[in-house]
Motif scaffolding. Structure first.
Motif, mmCIF file in Angstrom:
data_model
loop_
_atom_site.group_PDB
_atom_site.id
_atom_site.type_symbol
_atom_site.label_atom_id
_atom_site.label_comp_id
_atom_site.label_asym_id
_atom_site.label_seq_id
_atom_site.Cartn_x
_atom_site.Cartn_y
_atom_site.Cartn_z
ATOM 1 N N UNK A 31 0.843 -1.184 0.000
ATOM 2 C CA UNK A 31 0.000 0.000 0.000
ATOM 3 C C UNK A 31 0.885 1.242 0.000
ATOM 4 N N UNK A 76 -2.135 7.672 -3.363
ATOM 5 C CA UNK A 76 -2.715 6.435 -2.832
ATOM 6 C C UNK A 76 -2.681 5.353 -3.909
ATOM 7 N N UNK A 114 -2.499 0.697 -4.393
ATOM 8 C CA UNK A 114 -2.482 -0.623 -3.764
ATOM 9 C C UNK A 114 -2.019 -1.679 -4.766
ATOM 10 N N UNK A 124 -0.237 2.441 -10.700
ATOM 11 C CA UNK A 124 -1.085 1.447 -11.366
ATOM 12 C C UNK A 124 -1.825 2.071 -12.542
ATOM 13 N N UNK A 125 -1.904 1.357 -13.644
ATOM 14 C CA UNK A 125 -2.577 1.819 -14.864
ATOM 15 C C UNK A 125 -3.604 0.780 -15.288
ATOM 16 N N UNK A 126 -4.795 1.241 -15.657
ATOM 17 C CA UNK A 126 -5.874 0.299 -15.966
ATOM 18 C C UNK A 126 -5.804 -0.211 -17.405
ATOM 19 N N UNK A 131 -7.550 -3.649 -18.404
ATOM 20 C CA UNK A 131 -9.001 -3.580 -18.232
ATOM 21 C C UNK A 131 -9.623 -2.642 -19.259
ATOM 22 N N UNK A 187 -16.736 2.576 -17.080
ATOM 23 C CA UNK A 187 -15.916 2.518 -15.868
ATOM 24 C C UNK A 187 -16.778 2.394 -14.616
ATOM 25 N N UNK A 191 -18.914 -1.254 -15.322
ATOM 26 C CA UNK A 191 -18.316 -2.534 -15.730
ATOM 27 C C UNK A 191 -16.873 -2.750 -15.304
ATOM 28 N N UNK A 192 -16.185 -1.711 -14.830
ATOM 29 C CA UNK A 192 -14.780 -1.907 -14.456
ATOM 30 C C UNK A 192 -14.668 -2.208 -12.966
ATOM 31 N N UNK A 193 -13.440 -2.419 -12.496
ATOM 32 C CA UNK A 193 -13.200 -2.661 -11.074
ATOM 33 C C UNK A 193 -13.683 -1.474 -10.232
ATOM 34 N N UNK A 194 -13.790 -0.305 -10.854
ATOM 35 C CA UNK A 194 -14.254 0.883 -10.111
ATOM 36 C C UNK A 194 -15.715 0.748 -9.679
ATOM 37 N N UNK A 250 -4.897 7.190 -16.749
ATOM 38 C CA UNK A 250 -5.249 5.818 -16.371
ATOM 39 C C UNK A 250 -4.844 5.515 -14.923
ATOM 40 N N UNK A 251 -3.797 6.158 -14.437
ATOM 41 C CA UNK A 251 -3.414 6.005 -13.023
ATOM 42 C C UNK A 251 -4.405 6.745 -12.123
ATOM 43 N N UNK A 278 -7.511 7.159 -12.699
ATOM 44 C CA UNK A 278 -8.712 6.317 -12.621
ATOM 45 C C UNK A 278 -8.539 5.247 -11.557
ATOM 46 N N UNK A 279 -7.420 4.514 -11.609
ATOM 47 C CA UNK A 279 -7.229 3.420 -10.651
ATOM 48 C C UNK A 279 -7.152 3.941 -9.225
ATOM 49 N N UNK A 298 -10.127 3.440 -7.052
ATOM 50 C CA UNK A 298 -10.256 2.133 -6.423
ATOM 51 C C UNK A 298 -9.319 2.027 -5.212
ATOM 52 N N UNK A 299 -8.089 2.514 -5.398
ATOM 53 C CA UNK A 299 -7.097 2.435 -4.322
ATOM 54 C C UNK A 299 -7.565 3.230 -3.107
ATOM 55 N N UNK A 300 -8.120 4.423 -3.352
ATOM 56 C CA UNK A 300 -8.597 5.244 -2.233
ATOM 57 C C UNK A 300 -9.765 4.584 -1.530
ATOM 58 N N UNK A 334 -10.234 1.385 -1.185
ATOM 59 C CA UNK A 334 -9.734 0.291 -0.350
ATOM 60 C C UNK A 334 -8.881 0.817 0.806
ATOM 61 N N UNK A 335 -8.001 1.775 0.494
ATOM 62 C CA UNK A 335 -7.045 2.232 1.506
ATOM 63 C C UNK A 335 -7.682 3.197 2.501
ATOM 64 N N UNK A 361 -11.355 4.075 2.485
ATOM 65 C CA UNK A 361 -12.823 4.067 2.515
ATOM 66 C C UNK A 361 -13.463 5.254 1.811
#
Lengths: 306, 306
Positions: free
Chosen positions: A116, A121, A123, A167-169, A172, B177, B180-183, B216-217, B219-220, B223-225, B227-228, B230
């Motif tokens: 992390x 931020x 992960x 990290x780059x998407x 995906x 995004x 359909x994406x991890x986001x 693209x970073x 965007x990801x 997701x990181x925020x 998880x890390x 909330x």
């Protein structure tokens, strides 16, 4: 029936698949297995049966065997949430493994921690094992590491320490755009013909690196070219691949301009990055991903066996 | 039953919907209708019935009425492929309408041409009608026009002529995004609560405009925020919206730095662009999209009625 005398079992348990290897103490692979019981389709109590299904025939009757796993198996939605190590940190040392509770007395399971980063931020879960394997016990190890994939990672390692990562998407976005966006009408998605056209791939990379702010217009241009000038579907796929990898390279230019890039990935995908970097005048070397995973898991095994 | 005395019928026929208006010669709206029989679900012979279903009760018995349509109805997969005009061109003049053949003798249907640009290759179908409506008969009309949407368009108009335009996949990327994406795990997609958090939206815009190569970073990072730290799901949605609109503004900076932007769009979406532009120190004005569509269709009607 059971001729395999494994000392421990290595597991790479990702979102969509689980891979297992029967290992000796010396790091030799005796056997391996694979199933599609990835993390995203298992409830917490389904992990142990999914694992046993693959390794049952390797288990000794008379003792407990250690199982070391990395990947999304340690995510919040996984078997048990494994901790994260905060960067900067030494992923190849001081691994804080998380134990997953098991009903079968023949196995004892441990999961690697993710990484992390506080700012920006970010992960990581899974790739840190390959990075650990790459660093191994070389305290002087320096590298810029790129791990292509669904969520591609770029990692700066200095003297065995992960300084930072991003990290780059890329992977995906490729799936979403080629399968679910308006571009799907223009792009070849035939799994039996994934060949790319080099000139279109290179043009895509060059365009994205030159004008990264035009990314979303460059994407739509694939559709426009297909309507206005019948762009071939394989050429369209090659352009998209080039644009997406190019966008990632635009973001990481500081890294690959100054350093050789170590690519950890499959031959095909890492090969594309290698070609793109070469075109841009940068140097890279491709390292086998499975080998790095096994080397990282072996480090973790060694740590808890001492 | 039939109290409507329409002189002609205006139709905006897009990918997912059809909108119809009963019009007078003077451009007054007598009635309107809407259905979800968009272009993407109709085979060529289903267009006429889908249209009649909506306008049947407006049709006079004793004469033929003209129906003027714009949008994806004129695409290759539509009712009949309408031509493209090559830019630079005057969309409010010299419209080459394409006639769709009909079985019902009470209607005579015409479809507006799209716009095509040779370099960089780009295409437009539907928005050109609103641009024509905006230009109207003002031969001195100059503007930078932005039409937010699934495929957002930026258009440079000089003295009534479209000089060039560019397309951004902003709206489609937002859907892909967030759904359909991890986001999707991190983002609020509750249709009943589409409110955004201004600070997160503005931060997203600023980030994308400042470092477009990191798109693209960025965007990801949502997701990181999540998880890390909330990150709240509404905040995440706001950040994504800001990043995507910001990426479009990074690409069009030359235009909005120098010119006032005319936004043609819905109150909500055009309103977001207006806020973003204001934060960046740019000027904009929002123009009603339906009014511009009707004005453009009226110009076409006038042309074939003379």
């Amino acid at each position: 029936m059971n001729h395999i005398k494994a000392d421990w079992i290595a597991v790479d348990w990702g979102t969509t698949h689980i891979r297992v290897w029967a290992m000796t103490k010396a790091g030799e692979v005796l056997a391996n297995g694979l199933s599609d019981k990835g993390m995203n389709q298992l409830s917490p109590d389904a992990f142990e049966p999914a694992l046993l299904e693959l390794i049952e025939h390797w288990l000794p009757k008379d003792r407990t065997i250690k199982v070391i796993a990395c990947g999304m198996v340690g995510a919040k939605q996984g078997w048990v949430e494994a901790s994260y190590q905060n960067v900067p940190c030494y992923p190849a040392k001081d691994m804080t493994l998380t134990k997953a509770s098991t009903l079968d007395p023949r196995i004892e399971c441990f999961i690697l921690p993710g990484l992390m980063q506080a700012s920006p931020v970010d992960i990581m879960r899974g790739e840190e094992c390959q990075i650990a394997g790459l660093i191994s016990d070389d305290a002087a190890f320096d590298a810029v590491v790129c791990l292509p994939g669904t969520h591609a990672k770029w990692v700066r390692v200095v003297r065995g320490e992960v300084k930072n990562f991003s990290t780059y998407m890329t992977g995906e976005l490729f799936s979403l755009l080629s399968e679910h966006s308006v571009l799907r009408h223009s792009i070849n998605t035939d799994k039996h013909n994934s060949a790319l056209s080099d000139p279109h791939f290179f043009a895509g990379v060059a365009q994205a690196v030159k004008d990264p702010q035009l990314f979303s217009a460059q994407l739509f241009s694939i559709r426009a070219q297909s309507i206005a000038s019948d762009l071939d579907a394989v050429h369209a796929r090659s352009t998209l691949s080039g644009l997406l990898i190019g966008a990632e390279l635009a973001a990481t230019e500081d890294l690959w301009r100054k350093h050789k890039v170590t690519l950890i990935g499959s031959k095909v995908l890492a090969g594309l990055y290698e070609k793109a970097l070469q075109m841009l005048g940068a140097h890279s070397v491709v390292v086998n991903a499975n080998e790095m995973t096994l080397a990282g898991l072996a480090l973790a095994y060694k740590q808890i066996s001492n």
